[in-house]
Design a protein around this motif. Sequence first.
Motif, PDB file in Angstrom:
ATOM      1  N   THR A 110      -4.095  13.544   7.695  1.00  0.00           N
ATOM      2  CA  THR A 110      -4.490  12.425   6.855  1.00  0.00           C
ATOM      3  C   THR A 110      -4.788  11.218   7.725  1.00  0.00           C
ATOM      4  O   THR A 110      -4.247  11.081   8.831  1.00  0.00           O
ATOM      5  CB  THR A 110      -3.389  12.084   5.828  1.00  0.00           C
ATOM      6  N   ALA A 111      -5.656  10.334   7.244  1.00  0.00           N
ATOM      7  CA  ALA A 111      -5.992   9.092   7.943  1.00  0.00           C
ATOM      8  C   ALA A 111      -6.447   8.065   6.919  1.00  0.00           C
ATOM      9  O   ALA A 111      -6.950   8.421   5.843  1.00  0.00           O
ATOM     10  CB  ALA A 111      -7.074   9.334   8.997  1.00  0.00           C
ATOM     11  N   GLY A 112      -6.269   6.795   7.257  1.00  0.00           N
ATOM     12  CA  GLY A 112      -6.680   5.737   6.347  1.00  0.00           C
ATOM     13  C   GLY A 112      -6.314   4.364   6.883  1.00  0.00           C
ATOM     14  O   GLY A 112      -6.172   4.167   8.095  1.00  0.00           O
ATOM     15  N   PHE A 162      -8.766  27.487  -2.398  1.00  0.00           N
ATOM     16  CA  PHE A 162      -8.864  26.057  -2.671  1.00  0.00           C
ATOM     17  C   PHE A 162      -8.505  25.288  -1.410  1.00  0.00           C
ATOM     18  O   PHE A 162      -7.407  25.410  -0.890  1.00  0.00           O
ATOM     19  CB  PHE A 162      -7.918  25.711  -3.830  1.00  0.00           C
ATOM     20  N   HIS A 163      -9.430  24.495  -0.923  1.00  0.00           N
ATOM     21  CA  HIS A 163      -9.235  23.673   0.267  1.00  0.00           C
ATOM     22  C   HIS A 163      -9.257  22.206  -0.183  1.00  0.00           C
ATOM     23  O   HIS A 163     -10.311  21.573  -0.202  1.00  0.00           O
ATOM     24  CB  HIS A 163     -10.342  23.971   1.272  1.00  0.00           C
ATOM     25  N   PRO A 164      -8.098  21.637  -0.551  1.00  0.00           N
ATOM     26  CA  PRO A 164      -8.103  20.259  -1.059  1.00  0.00           C
ATOM     27  C   PRO A 164      -8.500  19.261   0.022  1.00  0.00           C
ATOM     28  O   PRO A 164      -7.957  19.268   1.129  1.00  0.00           O
ATOM     29  CB  PRO A 164      -6.653  20.043  -1.504  1.00  0.00           C
ATOM     30  N   GLN A 165      -9.446  18.414  -0.317  1.00  0.00           N
ATOM     31  CA  GLN A 165      -9.827  17.263   0.497  1.00  0.00           C
ATOM     32  C   GLN A 165      -9.738  16.066  -0.433  1.00  0.00           C
ATOM     33  O   GLN A 165     -10.622  15.835  -1.250  1.00  0.00           O
ATOM     34  CB  GLN A 165     -11.229  17.447   1.070  1.00  0.00           C
ATOM     35  N   VAL A 166      -8.657  15.306  -0.305  1.00  0.00           N
ATOM     36  CA  VAL A 166      -8.253  14.364  -1.347  1.00  0.00           C
ATOM     37  C   VAL A 166      -8.468  12.925  -0.893  1.00  0.00           C
ATOM     38  O   VAL A 166      -8.053  12.542   0.210  1.00  0.00           O
ATOM     39  CB  VAL A 166      -6.774  14.576  -1.723  1.00  0.00           C
ATOM     40  N   ASN A 167      -9.107  12.130  -1.733  1.00  0.00           N
ATOM     41  CA  ASN A 167      -9.196  10.679  -1.564  1.00  0.00           C
ATOM     42  C   ASN A 167      -8.101  10.021  -2.401  1.00  0.00           C
ATOM     43  O   ASN A 167      -7.966  10.328  -3.590  1.00  0.00           O
ATOM     44  CB  ASN A 167     -10.557  10.163  -2.022  1.00  0.00           C
ATOM     45  N   ILE A 168      -7.342   9.108  -1.793  1.00  0.00           N
ATOM     46  CA  ILE A 168      -6.239   8.439  -2.483  1.00  0.00           C
ATOM     47  C   ILE A 168      -6.391   6.927  -2.323  1.00  0.00           C
ATOM     48  O   ILE A 168      -6.555   6.438  -1.195  1.00  0.00           O
ATOM     49  CB  ILE A 168      -4.870   8.886  -1.925  1.00  0.00           C
ATOM     50  N   VAL A 169      -6.340   6.208  -3.416  1.00  0.00           N
ATOM     51  CA  VAL A 169      -6.292   4.746  -3.408  1.00  0.00           C
ATOM     52  C   VAL A 169      -5.039   4.346  -4.172  1.00  0.00           C
ATOM     53  O   VAL A 169      -4.851   4.767  -5.326  1.00  0.00           O
ATOM     54  CB  VAL A 169      -7.546   4.128  -4.056  1.00  0.00           C
ATOM     55  N   ARG A 170      -4.185   3.532  -3.552  1.00  0.00           N
ATOM     56  CA  ARG A 170      -2.913   3.206  -4.193  1.00  0.00           C
ATOM     57  C   ARG A 170      -2.446   1.810  -3.809  1.00  0.00           C
ATOM     58  O   ARG A 170      -2.900   1.225  -2.816  1.00  0.00           O
ATOM     59  CB  ARG A 170      -1.845   4.233  -3.786  1.00  0.00           C
ATOM     60  N   ALA A 171      -1.529   1.294  -4.617  1.00  0.00           N
ATOM     61  CA  ALA A 171      -0.850   0.022  -4.349  1.00  0.00           C
ATOM     62  C   ALA A 171       0.642   0.291  -4.290  1.00  0.00           C
ATOM     63  O   ALA A 171       1.144   1.257  -4.888  1.00  0.00           O
ATOM     64  CB  ALA A 171      -1.167  -0.991  -5.442  1.00  0.00           C
ATOM     65  N   GLY A 172       1.355  -0.562  -3.556  1.00  0.00           N
ATOM     66  CA  GLY A 172       2.798  -0.355  -3.425  1.00  0.00           C
ATOM     67  C   GLY A 172       3.531  -1.637  -3.116  1.00  0.00           C
ATOM     68  O   GLY A 172       2.926  -2.675  -2.819  1.00  0.00           O
ATOM     69  N   VAL A 173       4.844  -1.558  -3.199  1.00  0.00           N
ATOM     70  CA  VAL A 173       5.718  -2.686  -2.859  1.00  0.00           C
ATOM     71  C   VAL A 173       6.839  -2.155  -1.985  1.00  0.00           C
ATOM     72  O   VAL A 173       7.331  -1.033  -2.203  1.00  0.00           O
ATOM     73  CB  VAL A 173       6.261  -3.376  -4.129  1.00  0.00           C
ATOM     74  N   ALA A 177      11.659   0.346   2.555  1.00  0.00           N
ATOM     75  CA  ALA A 177      11.477   1.406   1.567  1.00  0.00           C
ATOM     76  C   ALA A 177      10.807   0.808   0.344  1.00  0.00           C
ATOM     77  O   ALA A 177      10.961  -0.385   0.059  1.00  0.00           O
ATOM     78  CB  ALA A 177      12.811   2.057   1.192  1.00  0.00           C
ATOM     79  N   GLY A 178      10.079   1.642  -0.383  1.00  0.00           N
ATOM     80  CA  GLY A 178       9.393   1.111  -1.558  1.00  0.00           C
ATOM     81  C   GLY A 178       8.769   2.193  -2.414  1.00  0.00           C
ATOM     82  O   GLY A 178       8.962   3.397  -2.198  1.00  0.00           O
ATOM     83  N   LEU A 179       7.994   1.748  -3.390  1.00  0.00           N
ATOM     84  CA  LEU A 179       7.335   2.612  -4.364  1.00  0.00           C
ATOM     85  C   LEU A 179       5.833   2.397  -4.304  1.00  0.00           C
ATOM     86  O   LEU A 179       5.357   1.328  -3.899  1.00  0.00           O
ATOM     87  CB  LEU A 179       7.841   2.316  -5.775  1.00  0.00           C
ATOM     88  N   ASN A 180       5.078   3.417  -4.738  1.00  0.00           N
ATOM     89  CA  ASN A 180       3.626   3.301  -4.783  1.00  0.00           C
ATOM     90  C   ASN A 180       3.083   4.039  -5.989  1.00  0.00           C
ATOM     91  O   ASN A 180       3.707   4.980  -6.496  1.00  0.00           O
ATOM     92  CB  ASN A 180       2.998   3.836  -3.496  1.00  0.00           C
ATOM     93  N   ILE A 181       1.914   3.625  -6.426  1.00  0.00           N
ATOM     94  CA  ILE A 181       1.210   4.312  -7.510  1.00  0.00           C
ATOM     95  C   ILE A 181      -0.279   4.067  -7.342  1.00  0.00           C
ATOM     96  O   ILE A 181      -0.703   3.016  -6.840  1.00  0.00           O
ATOM     97  CB  ILE A 181       1.701   3.853  -8.894  1.00  0.00           C
ATOM     98  N   GLY A 182      -1.063   5.055  -7.714  1.00  0.00           N
ATOM     99  CA  GLY A 182      -2.506   4.926  -7.592  1.00  0.00           C
ATOM    100  C   GLY A 182      -3.212   6.122  -8.177  1.00  0.00           C
ATOM    101  O   GLY A 182      -2.687   6.816  -9.061  1.00  0.00           O
ATOM    102  N   GLY A 183      -4.397   6.381  -7.682  1.00  0.00           N
ATOM    103  CA  GLY A 183      -5.195   7.490  -8.173  1.00  0.00           C
ATOM    104  C   GLY A 183      -5.796   8.281  -7.043  1.00  0.00           C
ATOM    105  O   GLY A 183      -5.881   7.812  -5.898  1.00  0.00           O
ATOM    106  N   VAL A 240      -1.999  -2.585  -0.423  1.00  0.00           N
ATOM    107  CA  VAL A 240      -3.033  -1.715  -0.986  1.00  0.00           C
ATOM    108  C   VAL A 240      -3.489  -0.811   0.159  1.00  0.00           C
ATOM    109  O   VAL A 240      -3.581  -1.251   1.308  1.00  0.00           O
ATOM    110  CB  VAL A 240      -4.207  -2.499  -1.586  1.00  0.00           C
ATOM    111  N   GLU A 241      -3.796   0.461  -0.163  1.00  0.00           N
ATOM    112  CA  GLU A 241      -4.007   1.445   0.899  1.00  0.00           C
ATOM    113  C   GLU A 241      -4.975   2.518   0.441  1.00  0.00           C
ATOM    114  O   GLU A 241      -5.001   2.903  -0.733  1.00  0.00           O
ATOM    115  CB  GLU A 241      -2.659   2.068   1.264  1.00  0.00           C
TER     116      GLU A 241
END
Length: 285
Positions: free
Chosen positions: A217-219, A258-269, A47-53, A234-235
């Motif tokens: 989603t995929a990445g 509204f059809h959201p197509q979202v790019n996410i870049v984040r780091a986590g531990v 388990a962990g936390l993440n943050i990004g944009g 990092v993801e």
Amino acid sequence: MKKLAAISAIALAMGMGSALAADLPSRKAPPVYVPPPPMLTWNGFYAGLNIGGGWNANNPRNEGSAYWDPNYTFGGPGVLPNAATSSNLFFLPNGNQTGNAGGVIGGLQVGYNFQFNPSIVVGVETDFQGSSLGGNGPGNYSIYPSPFVNPTSGALNDVLVPVAAINGGRLGLDYIGTVRGRAGWLFTPTLLVYGTAGFAYGGVSAWGQSNIRTGWTAGGGLEWMFAPNWSAKVEYLYADLSSGGQTGGFGWNWGYHFHPQVNIVRAGVNYHFNWAAPAPVLAKY
């Protein structure tokens, strides 16, 4: 002479005793046991936390609203310049908004890994993030000329008005979550390179209304086990929320699609509990 002989015999006996004692094995304390370091394994729960944009990758369509000419009965016949009549109800685009605004995304994740040979790790992960992605569009409505003549003056100079009030122009993604499978290759025993894909959902706000949309989603990413129970990652994820209910105004304002197509870049531990973790499956010979 007898005394001298006795002394010599005693000295000889003492010398022989010392020589025999030197030949006996020594009795030393056993060496101190030093346990080996714990075996590094990716198996088990974490388990962990993440943050990004994040940022939206598309431009959604305009809202549609119902309009009418208040000089005539709502939905009834209105008089056109050629004296013909038409229904006094029109469905027209209203306002505009681009959806490429960005923001901060952060939350938590839990998952389970299974390392079934020295180099391959598979598992499942779910996460939930709050989001500040959003933008503000116009809160007023578009103006359209009425096709009907004014019943009093006969002039063609009136305008149509929306049947229902416009509830502001904010467009946003309030939260997003995923349930994904993961599969990766251990480039080194502590560095995992992985891909991931699965189900995604999000809370969409548009024109004063909110509901949930779903999609996929995929990445992929990199995860580094920097201590026996700790890893950092990092993801990148791409999420397409194309399904679900109406995503805008209800009633006469039939929706901001509204059809959201979202790019996410984040780091986590992550902290790895290793509960119910089997030993890694190694090659057998």
